[in-house]
Scaffold this motif. Structure first.
Motif, PDB file in Angstrom:
ATOM      1  N   ALA A  60       0.843  -1.202   0.000  1.00  0.00           N
ATOM      2  CA  ALA A  60       0.000   0.000   0.000  1.00  0.00           C
ATOM      3  C   ALA A  60       0.873   1.245   0.000  1.00  0.00           C
ATOM      4  CB  ALA A  60      -0.917  -0.011   1.218  1.00  0.00           C
ATOM      5  N   THR A  76      -1.131  -4.205   3.762  1.00  0.00           N
ATOM      6  CA  THR A  76      -2.356  -3.404   3.820  1.00  0.00           C
ATOM      7  C   THR A  76      -2.825  -3.168   5.252  1.00  0.00           C
ATOM      8  OG1 THR A  76      -3.619  -5.428   3.488  1.00  0.00           O
ATOM      9  CG2 THR A  76      -3.212  -4.064   1.539  1.00  0.00           C
ATOM     10  N   VAL A  97      -3.760   0.579  -3.020  1.00  0.00           N
ATOM     11  CA  VAL A  97      -3.425  -0.802  -2.688  1.00  0.00           C
ATOM     12  C   VAL A  97      -3.287  -1.570  -3.993  1.00  0.00           C
ATOM     13  CG1 VAL A  97      -4.572  -0.788  -0.428  1.00  0.00           C
ATOM     14  CG2 VAL A  97      -5.871  -1.433  -2.465  1.00  0.00           C
TER      15      VAL A  97
END
Length: 177
Positions: A60, A76, A97
């Motif tokens: 991310a 994440t 993401v």
């Protein structure tokens, strides 16, 4: 009501200036779109310094207002923990993401999607760089197929809550120590 010439000119100028100011409100001189930055072999996680390219699972990145380069996360869960933390006061311009419906789980590259538009799977048997992770997908069908294969719970972005992304759990709950 009769307006003299001087008053007419003043009123006209005021109207013109006000109109120009209002029109300028809708225009942005910084309307540069934010695009995700691809990781390379030297890209590190801003929280723990891990090399992103060395670990599996979705990565991310967050762009904060006023910064041109993103803050990277090797997982994440770290991104959600940061975004959902009550201490998080920095203005976020964008968050991305990886779409694990397209990216290779073991060596994810590219396939960035806006985090708020993603579908997520929490609690699957697949692990990311920090162990249990939240798998990210661009399409609901891909996320549900992943649930069928690896287990877990399907969630939308807004359904992910702070207690789901607690980073203090790893060593605290390791019974092998």
């Amino acid at each position: 009501m009769i307006i003299n010439r001087r008053q007419f000119i003043i009123n006209t100028l005021i109207t013109a200036v006000a109109g120009s100011a209002l029109m300028a409100c809708g225009q942005s001189t910084t309307s540069k779109s934010i695009t995700p930055v691809e990781i390379d072999p030297h890209t590190t996680c801003d929280l723990d310094g891990m090399l992103l390219a060395d670990y599996p699972g979705p990565k991310a990145q967050i762009f904060y207002e006023g910064k041109e380069s993103p803050t990277f996360f090797c997982d994440t869960v770290e991104m959600f923990n940061t975004l959902l933390s009550p201490e998080q006061v920095k203005a976020v311009s964008a968050a991305y993401v990886q779409d694990m419906g397209k990216a290779d789980w073991d060596q994810p590259r590219g396939n960035w999607i806006p985090a708020k538009e993603g579908c997520y799977v929490l609690g699957s048997k697949r692990h990311g760089s920090m162990g249990p992770t939240i798998a990210s997908f661009a399409h609901e069908a891909d996320a549900k197929k992943f649930v069928g294969q690896w287990g877990g719970k399907f969630l939308r972005y807004a359904e992910i809550k702070p207690d789901m992304v607690d980073l203090s759990g790893g060593a605290l709950h390791d019974t092998r120590m």
